[in-house]
Design a protein around this motif. Structure first.
Motif, PDB file in Angstrom:
ATOM      1  N   PRO A   1      47.613  -2.192   8.558  1.00 60.34           N
ATOM      2  CA  PRO A   1      46.561  -2.757   7.718  1.00 60.34           C
ATOM      3  C   PRO A   1      46.291  -1.841   6.526  1.00 60.34           C
ATOM      4  O   PRO A   1      46.445  -0.621   6.624  1.00 60.34           O
ATOM      5  CB  PRO A   1      45.342  -2.802   8.646  1.00 60.34           C
ATOM      6  CG  PRO A   1      45.876  -2.661  10.020  1.00 60.34           C
ATOM      7  CD  PRO A   1      47.149  -1.906   9.920  1.00 60.34           C
ATOM      8  N   GLY A   2      45.918  -2.420   5.425  1.00 54.24           N
ATOM      9  CA  GLY A   2      45.631  -1.612   4.238  1.00 54.24           C
ATOM     10  C   GLY A   2      46.098  -2.314   2.985  1.00 54.24           C
ATOM     11  O   GLY A   2      46.474  -3.496   3.023  1.00 54.24           O
ATOM     12  N   PHE A   3      46.072  -1.576   1.890  1.00 49.61           N
ATOM     13  CA  PHE A   3      46.423  -2.168   0.601  1.00 49.61           C
ATOM     14  C   PHE A   3      47.855  -2.664   0.566  1.00 49.61           C
ATOM     15  O   PHE A   3      48.157  -3.713   0.011  1.00 49.61           O
ATOM     16  CB  PHE A   3      46.214  -1.152  -0.518  1.00 49.61           C
ATOM     17  CG  PHE A   3      44.777  -0.961  -0.863  1.00 49.61           C
ATOM     18  CD1 PHE A   3      43.937  -2.075  -0.987  1.00 49.61           C
ATOM     19  CD2 PHE A   3      44.240   0.300  -1.064  1.00 49.61           C
ATOM     20  CE1 PHE A   3      42.601  -1.905  -1.305  1.00 49.61           C
ATOM     21  CE2 PHE A   3      42.908   0.468  -1.387  1.00 49.61           C
ATOM     22  CZ  PHE A   3      42.084  -0.645  -1.509  1.00 49.61           C
ATOM     23  N   VAL A   4      48.778  -1.879   1.183  1.00 49.31           N
ATOM     24  CA  VAL A   4      50.188  -2.269   1.122  1.00 49.31           C
ATOM     25  C   VAL A   4      50.398  -3.611   1.804  1.00 49.31           C
ATOM     26  O   VAL A   4      51.038  -4.506   1.267  1.00 49.31           O
ATOM     27  CB  VAL A   4      51.085  -1.182   1.767  1.00 49.31           C
ATOM     28  CG1 VAL A   4      52.535  -1.649   1.795  1.00 49.31           C
ATOM     29  CG2 VAL A   4      50.952   0.124   1.007  1.00 49.31           C
ATOM     30  N   ARG A   5      49.809  -3.741   2.989  1.00 47.77           N
ATOM     31  CA  ARG A   5      49.973  -5.005   3.707  1.00 47.77           C
ATOM     32  C   ARG A   5      49.376  -6.159   2.895  1.00 47.77           C
ATOM     33  O   ARG A   5      49.988  -7.212   2.740  1.00 47.77           O
ATOM     34  CB  ARG A   5      49.294  -4.940   5.073  1.00 47.77           C
ATOM     35  CG  ARG A   5      49.521  -6.244   5.843  1.00 47.77           C
ATOM     36  CD  ARG A   5      49.103  -6.158   7.279  1.00 47.77           C
ATOM     37  NE  ARG A   5      47.667  -6.326   7.414  1.00 47.77           N
ATOM     38  CZ  ARG A   5      47.036  -6.376   8.587  1.00 47.77           C
ATOM     39  NH1 ARG A   5      47.720  -6.233   9.707  1.00 47.77           N
ATOM     40  NH2 ARG A   5      45.735  -6.546   8.652  1.00 47.77           N
ATOM     41  N   SER A   6      48.215  -5.918   2.364  1.00 40.88           N
ATOM     42  CA  SER A   6      47.563  -6.954   1.565  1.00 40.88           C
ATOM     43  C   SER A   6      48.425  -7.328   0.356  1.00 40.88           C
ATOM     44  O   SER A   6      48.588  -8.501   0.035  1.00 40.88           O
ATOM     45  CB  SER A   6      46.196  -6.453   1.104  1.00 40.88           C
ATOM     46  OG  SER A   6      45.658  -7.337   0.180  1.00 40.88           O
ATOM     47  N   MET A   7      48.993  -6.288  -0.270  1.00 35.07           N
ATOM     48  CA  MET A   7      49.793  -6.565  -1.467  1.00 35.07           C
ATOM     49  C   MET A   7      51.045  -7.358  -1.115  1.00 35.07           C
ATOM     50  O   MET A   7      51.373  -8.342  -1.772  1.00 35.07           O
ATOM     51  CB  MET A   7      50.186  -5.263  -2.153  1.00 35.07           C
ATOM     52  CG  MET A   7      50.869  -5.476  -3.484  1.00 35.07           C
ATOM     53  SD  MET A   7      51.349  -3.931  -4.243  1.00 35.07           S
ATOM     54  CE  MET A   7      52.917  -3.643  -3.475  1.00 35.07           C
ATOM     55  N   VAL A   8      51.734  -6.929  -0.058  1.00 32.68           N
ATOM     56  CA  VAL A   8      52.980  -7.607   0.313  1.00 32.68           C
ATOM     57  C   VAL A   8      52.704  -9.029   0.798  1.00 32.68           C
ATOM     58  O   VAL A   8      53.329  -9.989   0.345  1.00 32.68           O
ATOM     59  CB  VAL A   8      53.739  -6.801   1.397  1.00 32.68           C
ATOM     60  CG1 VAL A   8      54.923  -7.607   1.928  1.00 32.68           C
ATOM     61  CG2 VAL A   8      54.211  -5.477   0.822  1.00 32.68           C
ATOM     62  N   VAL A   9      51.732  -9.147   1.676  1.00 33.15           N
ATOM     63  CA  VAL A   9      51.490 -10.463   2.273  1.00 33.15           C
ATOM     64  C   VAL A   9      50.811 -11.410   1.281  1.00 33.15           C
ATOM     65  O   VAL A   9      51.325 -12.483   0.977  1.00 33.15           O
ATOM     66  CB  VAL A   9      50.661 -10.325   3.567  1.00 33.15           C
ATOM     67  CG1 VAL A   9      50.288 -11.706   4.094  1.00 33.15           C
ATOM     68  CG2 VAL A   9      51.456  -9.558   4.608  1.00 33.15           C
TER      69      VAL A   9
END
Lengths: 696, 206
Positions: free
Chosen positions: A339-347
């Motif tokens: 969870p975090g910015f990376v996941r949010s950005m990718v998903v």
């Protein structure tokens, strides 16, 4: 031979220049069975006898006395760039008209080599051409070719390079134009020669001929050079033209054309035999039916309607496969990434943004396939023909049809080549009215927006709605043209002659190739521009993040919504929402999506994908974007329709604005296009929403 | 002051400048499936030159595919079909022709010594059948004037010279110089330009 050998391809529109170009250079420029597709000078390279040569594809031209901007470009290239060899691509079925240009090229003196193209079709029609005789009469090489199959192109290349090597200086031929013109021509030629006018560029006799014809482009050019001798020459040219006119009771240009055709007719008589029996042309029979003023439009409407229905019918299943694939990807990424910015950005950014756009690839693919069928069979040109009557009523020129169709006359196209295709228009006002109206057409980038909203709110009548939208965009474009033509671009309409290519049975290979090229462009855009834009939009919708203390008080759905509206995009959207919500029903997410859509219209879809993905509390990838939208409170069919109309009409994308600037050569027109289209969009979307809300 | 008289944009249509003859009828009056030959184009300069370069030139044999209603007219020339708007088509003057004479005339490859073997003469033949123009009358030959084609200054002058219907004429000398010819009209010797002689249509017993 210098390494910089240049072969220029010249010829009539629709004579198959581009297919020869593709065969020589291995490139894949778009070829269609109607004239006016190549309006730009295109370059490629080819290998011949171990050397590299440059191959230039010139816009189609009927004559070296240019009529429209694209023809001017072709002629100026020949005069200024001095290619080493001109390959004149000649449609073997229409020898007479094509040789008219050959004689002009030979008079220019540039080494010419004739590619007798589409010889297979000519022979199928029973036309026999004695290539050797033709070559010996004209004194230039003649090669039989079939461009789309690559037959004869190796020999063509070889001979062209050989010709370039053998002849470096230009050797013009002299034709006789009758006693009166020849006398005048001799006087003028000696004057031009003495003065050395445009010596570097063209043979004196050629220039004298143009001046005697009183060709305005040439006169303007010569006037630009100026000088006492020049004034004298122009003066004499005017007087001589007048004299010839009095003697022959005809303009010099007419007299010269008659003699030129006389020569050509003589050549044709020697080299061509046509079948004796009067054949019933298959194309003519169909045309009598399809261009009939009553039946024609009915057939056209039925064809388009059927096309849309069928497109949705066949693409339904593949679309759901692609959607499931992205849903799966969404799930996997969600699970794999922490969870975090990376996941949010990718998903949310990448997968749901791009996924929304790529989801419609099957639809785009089938649409392009069917459009290719219409183009390759030649039916597209008939559509153009049928539209002429309508175009006229709205102050547009018949030749504007090609730009309109290229821009998305049948939903799926692009305004950039469409606007460039307007170069075939001679009259500037008609051209500008066309340029400013074609962005209203349904380009391929608007298609995913429509498809998304149709799937969400009008899923029971997909084809019908798209058909309606096509009619709607035509209506807006026509009304816009009328408005422009009766206000700032007032003027007379110029004459219209459209070439109708014969019907052809398209080859599956070329259909698939066209479909693939266009789909690939769409995919590539999704993978680059749209991906980048999605990530940027994600960033704008994420930062700045909600302050800790506020975030702590909220949870779940509320938290997601609060952080969205706290972001830059959220704030900007909320500001605009105050206006758009009461007028058109657009909430701030839609506003943000529409702003993003200025870069490219697909971004409207990708941004909505990102926005609604981020608004979700947890991994909810099982639902496609259209399902999510259908479930949203603030969305309803009326608002969706308003959004469709707004998307159809508002600001052309950046690429289109840039091309408008280039083609009109003014930022003012480009700026006007932005303000104008957005104004129209706002008014129409408001009208749709307000009236729609009243009715429902 | 530079002479701009001859400039294209600056003058009216060719039709208004041309003195007399406007033979044939407008293409708009042709009916579907009719074969016609273009005799002249009277539209403004740029449009004319466009038509000519596209292959709708004086002398071209056209097959009218559809000419119904108020829409553009579809014609075929060789293997190409054109849609021509009505306004433009009105300026294309045509005469009925036969599809069997697929070939246009061939001035450069004329075998006999007839000087009148020009493109225009052939078109005139298309218009008036086997009759010929005064221009193509051979030396010593006689013919009877069937008509003086067209109207305007040239035609009036020809009429004054004595070229009226039924008049017998005889070719005396051709060419006198350059492209002038000498003709006996009744008992007078008349000299005129070959191009003017195109207006006179003759009936000849060869």
């Amino acid at each position: 031979m210098s390494p910089g050998t240049v072969l220029a391809l010249a010829g009539n529109p629709n004579s198959g220049k581009t297919s020869i170009f593709n065969a020589l250079t291995g490139s894949r420029q778009h070829v269609a069975n109607y004239p006016g597709i190549t309006v730009e000078i295109k370059e490629g390279s080819a290998h011949a006898s171990g050397r590299q040569v440059r191959v230039v594809d010139l816009p189609g031209t009927y004559s070296l006395t240019p009529y429209s901007p694209d023809e001017v470009a072709a002629r100026d290239y020949l005069l200024e760039q001095h290619p080493d060899v001109v390959i004149h691509v000649v449609d073997a079925s229409n020898l007479e008209r094509n040789l008219y240009l050959t004689t002009q090229l030979m008079e220019l003196g540039v080494p010419v080599i004739v590619a007798l193209n589409m010889i297979d079709i000519a022979e199928m029609r029973g036309i026999r051409i004695d290539t050797e005789e033709l070559s010996s009469i004209l004194g230039i090489p003649v090669i039989r070719t079939v461009g789309n199959r690559g037959t004869g192109t190796d020999e063509l290349l070889e001979r062209a390079v050989a010709t370039a090597t053998a002849r470096s200086e230009w050797v013009p031929i002299d034709l006789s134009y009758g006693a009166a013109s020849d006398r005048a021509l001799a006087i003028l030629e000696s004057m031009v020669r003495k003065c050395g006018l445009m010596r570097e560029m063209v043979p004196p006799r050629w220039l004298a001929l143009r001046l005697l014809e009183q060709d305005s482009h040439t006169i303007d050019r010569v006037e630009g050079i100026g000088g006492r001798g020049v004034d004298d020459i122009l003066d004499t040219a005017g007087k001589l033209a007048e004299q010839v006119f009095r003697e022959m009771d005809d303009e010099t240009e007419g007299v010269i054309a008659d003699h030129r055709y006389g020569f050509v007719a003589g050549v044709v008589k020697r080299v061509r035999t046509t079948p004796v029996e009067k054949r019933v042309y298959f194309s003519d029979r169909i045309d009598r039916f399809l261009t009939n003023p009553v039946l024609g439009p009915l057939v056209m409407a039925a064809v388009l309607f059927g096309l849309f229905q069928f497109t949705f019918y066949v693409s339904g299943a593949p679309i759901s496969w692609v959607e499931s694939f992205f849903a799966w990807l969404h799930g996997v990424a969600w699970d794999v990434l922490p969870p975090g910015f990376v996941r949010s950005m990718v998903v949310s950014g990448a997968i749901d943004g791009v996924g929304g756009v790529v989801g419609f690839v099957p639809l785009i693919m089938f649409m392009f396939f069917f459009i290719s069928i219409l183009e390759d069979t030649g039916y597209m040109a008939r559509i153009a023909f049928l539209m002429d009557r309508i175009f006229r009523k709205f102050g547009l020129h018949g030749s504007s049809i090609v730009p309109f169709i290229v821009s998305g006359g049948i939903t799926g196209g692009c305004a950039v080549p469409g606007i460039m295709a307007a170069r075939t228009l001679r009259d500037t006002k008609e051209r500008f009215a066309t340029i400013l109206s074609v962005p209203f057409m349904n380009c391929g980038a608007k298609l995913p927006v429509y498809a998304l909203l149709i799937a969400a709110f009008f899923s029971s009548h997909e084809g019908t709605v798209l058909f309606g939208l096509t009619i709607l965009s035509w209506t807006f474009a026509m009304l816009s043209a009328k408005l422009l033509r009766s206000t700032i671009l007032k003027g007379e309409s110029t004459s219209f002659v459209l070439e109708l290519p014969p019907y052809r049975l398209p080859s599956m290979k070329s259909l698939l190739l066209h479909m693939w090229e266009r789909t690939w462009l769409y995919l590539r855009k999704a993978g680059t521009v749209i991906l980048l834009a999605s990530v940027i939009m994600w960033g704008l919708m994420t930062f700045p993040t909600l302050p800790e203390e506020e975030a702590r008080e909220l949870s779940g759905d509320q938290l997601a919504q609060a952080s969205l509206s706290y972001s830059i995009a959220g704030r900007a959207g909320r500001a605009i929402e105050k206006v758009t919500r009461p007028l058109m029903g657009f909430d701030w997410k839609v506003d943000v999506a529409l702003i993003g859509g200025f870069a490219a219209k697909e971004i409207v879809v990708s941004t909505l994908g990102t926005a609604y993905s981020m608004g979700e509390t947890e991994s909810d990838g099982a639902r496609s974007l259209s399902q999510r939208l259908a479930g949203e409170e603030s969305w309803n069919p009326v608002m969706a329709l308003a959004l469709i109309v707004f998307t159809m009409l508002y600001i052309p994308c950046i690429a289109t604005v840039a091309v408008i600037k280039r083609e009109t050569n003014s930022w003012r027109w480009a700026g006007f296009a932005i303000v104008y289209t957005t104004g129209v969009a706002a008014v129409m979307a408001t009208a749709v929403y307000q009236i729609g809300s009243l009715v429902t | 002051m530079r002479n701009r008289r001859g400039r294209k944009g600056g003058r009216g249509g060719r039709a208004s400048r041309r003195s007399g003859a406007r033979p044939g009828y407008p293409l708009t009056m042709a009916s579907s499936d009719e074969w016609v030959r273009v005799v002249t184009i009277t539209s403004e300069h740029a449009a004319e030159s466009r038509l000519v370069s596209m292959g709708i030139n004086p002398g071209a044999l056209l097959h009218v595919i559809s000419a119904s209603g108020s829409g553009p007219i579809v014609v075929a020339r060789d293997e190409t079909r054109f849609g021509i708007d009505r306004k433009t088509a009105w300026h294309v003057r045509v005469v009925p022709a036969s599809p069997d004479t697929v070939h246009a005339p061939y001035p450069l490859f004329c075998d006999d010594d007839c000087r009148g073997c020009s493109y225009r003469t052939e078109m005139m033949k298309a218009e008036y059948g086997e009759s010929i123009t005064l221009e193509s009358l051979r030396s010593g030959e006689t013919g009877r004037v069937m008509s003086v084609r067209g109207r305007g200054v040239t035609v009036n002058r020809l009429m004054k010279m004595g070229f009226v219907k039924g008049q017998e004429v005889r070719m005396l000398e051709r060419p006198v110089d350059n492209d002038r010819i000498a003709v006996q009209v009744g008992d007078r010797r008349v000299e005129l330009a070959g191009w003017d002689a195109l207006h006179v249509i003759l009936e000849v017993n060869r």
